[in-house]
Design a protein around this motif. Structure first.
Motif, PDB file in Angstrom:
ATOM      1  N   ALA A 256       0.790  -1.282  -0.093  1.00  0.00           N
ATOM      2  CA  ALA A 256       0.042  -0.038   0.111  1.00  0.00           C
ATOM      3  C   ALA A 256       0.774   1.330   0.112  1.00  0.00           C
ATOM      4  O   ALA A 256       2.259   1.250   0.605  1.00  0.00           O
ATOM      5  CB  ALA A 256      -0.876   0.167   1.145  1.00  0.00           C
ATOM      6  N   TRP A 408      -6.390  -2.791   2.949  1.00  0.00           N
ATOM      7  CA  TRP A 408      -5.597  -1.844   2.004  1.00  0.00           C
ATOM      8  C   TRP A 408      -4.419  -2.122   1.219  1.00  0.00           C
ATOM      9  O   TRP A 408      -3.627  -2.577   1.733  1.00  0.00           O
ATOM     10  CB  TRP A 408      -5.376  -0.699   2.991  1.00  0.00           C
ATOM     11  CG  TRP A 408      -6.589  -0.244   3.683  1.00  0.00           C
ATOM     12  CD1 TRP A 408      -6.980  -1.011   5.047  1.00  0.00           C
ATOM     13  CD2 TRP A 408      -7.249   1.074   3.583  1.00  0.00           C
ATOM     14  NE1 TRP A 408      -8.123  -0.172   5.395  1.00  0.00           N
ATOM     15  CE2 TRP A 408      -8.172   0.923   4.644  1.00  0.00           C
ATOM     16  CE3 TRP A 408      -7.225   1.980   2.744  1.00  0.00           C
ATOM     17  CZ2 TRP A 408      -9.086   1.972   4.809  1.00  0.00           C
ATOM     18  CZ3 TRP A 408      -8.094   2.988   2.869  1.00  0.00           C
ATOM     19  CH2 TRP A 408      -9.183   3.022   3.850  1.00  0.00           C
ATOM     20  N   SER A 409      -4.781  -2.327  -0.380  1.00  0.00           N
ATOM     21  CA  SER A 409      -3.759  -2.688  -0.941  1.00  0.00           C
ATOM     22  C   SER A 409      -4.047  -2.458  -2.551  1.00  0.00           C
ATOM     23  O   SER A 409      -5.022  -2.097  -2.855  1.00  0.00           O
ATOM     24  CB  SER A 409      -3.455  -4.235  -0.820  1.00  0.00           C
ATOM     25  OG  SER A 409      -2.829  -4.573  -1.899  1.00  0.00           O
ATOM     26  N   ASN A 430      -9.808  -0.636   0.310  1.00  0.00           N
ATOM     27  CA  ASN A 430      -9.295   0.702   0.257  1.00  0.00           C
ATOM     28  C   ASN A 430     -10.309   1.701   0.672  1.00  0.00           C
ATOM     29  O   ASN A 430     -10.289   2.828   0.123  1.00  0.00           O
ATOM     30  CB  ASN A 430      -8.890   0.605  -1.127  1.00  0.00           C
ATOM     31  CG  ASN A 430      -7.620  -0.007  -1.732  1.00  0.00           C
ATOM     32  OD1 ASN A 430      -6.908  -0.237  -0.652  1.00  0.00           O
ATOM     33  ND2 ASN A 430      -7.568  -0.565  -2.856  1.00  0.00           N
TER      34      ASN A 430
END
Length: 469
Positions: A256, A408-409, A430
């Protein structure tokens, strides 16, 4: 359109005892809330029972038309409602707060009115034909919280009314004026007695949960209260939709971009000053980007102004009540005493007016620290370091609640694989906490059961009936 003073006087001029509601930002009076009793509740239920059959007979089309007019009525009084909400709940007018909440009330009501729910043919093989229909339940009890008092009330009453039910609403004792005002506006377009607010204490909520004429309870609030409702409703086998406490985890994968996600991370955690059931409350960050995430998130958080909600510049407000302030203060104090590193905040001014707790970020904290293990429900976020993905998933799943979570990535496939391993009713990728009126929402484990929103939300407010033949 009513003026603010007219709107307030219309809901505070009732005869009988009242209770003074104070602004959590200033301690000044907002207005006088009526103190309704079980007898008032019984009268409301009698009126609802008398009105409900004619409302059900209107059919989906007639009911939807009335609800669309009610959404228009909300928009006509939007600024007055937002002003009252800011004074009573504390949330600022701007940002994803008071004006946002009132606007969302109109949106959710329109979606409830216009979402299509057709009879479903489950078998039609030439010999047997079976259809699944949904009929009105009858009377629904809606018990709401103090954090999003108007919007969550609409989440409950919108589909209930659309499906042909009458509703009795019991608002939080902390924010009754907001709900009284909202229902007063909506009732400009609805039959008398169909939708009623009973602004009473715990004894009213307890009686609503056990009353034999109420066939369904919608409740948003703490897990402890949810368990009490389950017990009190069991004698009459009520249907339940329960959206209970949460302690949502977010997992940031090592690929991220800390700067790119910092703003969304902040609002995922601090929307409504952290007073949101599905807010990000535990953040797990990989070693490789831990320091960078802490730095970027601190920069964003430090720039967000907090203060009186009526100041157009503020986007963060006070905690709604002193009891919640004390919970947040206790948990942050425990983190500091354990040796955790405070990146921002953690130093409330106990002498200032209002329930203001500063925006607080805490790093290098153990996963079993109370600030991580308990739901803080306020503007304090613990940031926990992890080395392996298995470790992060295990920690995210380690509590007995599971309302929401996030991953989150930039690699969506990898993020979805991790999401599938998390025990939560909704896992966002996200983002965090972004609900949609068409997307079903509900919790797992002790965060409750039942779905709200969209087609599934409508079905939850109807009685399924199979017509076979």
């Amino acid at each position: 359109m009513e003026t603010y003073d007219t709107l307030l006087s219309s809901i505070t001029s009732a005869e009988g005892p009242t209770r003074t509601i104070l602004n959590p930002a200033t301690g000044e009076p907002v207005g006088e809330a009526p103190v309704h009793t079980v007898e008032h509740l019984n009268q409301a239920i009698e009126g609802a029972a008398a009105t409900q059959p004619a409302w059900a007979a209107l059919g989906h089309k007639g009911r939807s038309e009335a609800l669309l007019k009610a959404a228009d009525a909300i928009e006509r009084s939007a600024e007055e409602l937002a002003q009252l909400l800011s004074r009573e709940q504390g949330k600022p007018l701007n940002g994803p707060n008071a004006r946002f909440e009132v606007g969302a009330c109109a949106t959710w009501l329109r979606v409830a009115a216009t979402t299509v729910l057709e009879p479903e043919t489950v078998v039609d093989d030439g010999q047997t034909r079976a259809e699944l229909h949904y009929k009105p339940i009858g009377l629904v009890g809606a018990i709401g919280p103090w954090n999003w008092p108007m919007l969550i009330t609409v989440w409950q009453i919108g589909p209930a009314l659309r499906m042909g039910n009458a509703v009795v609403v019991k608002p939080s004792e902390y924010t009754p004026l907001s709900v009284l005002a909202l229902i007063s506006v909506i009732n400009q377009e609805l039959p008398d007695g169909l939708l009623t607010v009973i602004s009473g204490g715990r004894e009213v909520g307890a009686r609503l949960s056990e009353h034999p004429a109420i066939s369904k309870i919608m409740f948003t609030g703490s897990t402890a209260t949810g368990k009490a409702i389950i017990k009190s409703s069991a004698g009459t086998v009520k249907r339940l939709t329960l959206e209970l406490g949460g302690n949502d985890a977010g997992i940031i994968l090592p690929d991220a971009d800390p700067k790119a996600i910092a703003q969304d991370l902040f609002w995922g955690a601090f929307i409504n000053t952290g007073q949101t059931c599905a807010a990000l409350k535990r953040l797990y960050v990989h070693d490789d980007i831990y320091d960078a995430v802490c730095e970027e998130l601190t920069a964003v958080a430090a720039a967000m102004p907090m203060g009186n909600g009526l100041d157009e510049n503020n986007v963060l407000g006070p905690l709604q009540n002193k009891a919640q302030f004390d919970i947040v203060d206790r948990l942050v104090t425990s983190a500091k005493e354990s040796g955790a590193r405070v990146l921002l905040g953690g130093n409330p001014d106990y002498d200032q007016p209002g329930n203001f707790y500063p925006t607080t970020l805490v790093a290098d904290i153990d996963n079993d620290n109370p600030l991580v293990a308990e739901e803080q429900f306020g503007p304090a976020l613990p940031i926990i370091r992890y080395s392996s993905l298995d470790e992060a998933v295990e920690k995210a799943n380690g509590l007995d609640v599971g309302l929401g979570a996030s991953v989150w990535s930039p690699n969506l496939d990898a993020a979805r694989e991790v999401a599938a391993r998390i025990d939560a009713g909704t896992v966002w990728i996200n983002s965090h906490g972004m609900v949609n009126p068409l997307i079903p929402f509900g919790g797992s484990k002790q965060s409750g059961y039942g779905l709200e929103f969209g087609v599934e939300g409508l079905k939850a407010l109807g009685l399924p009936q199979v017509i076979n033949g």
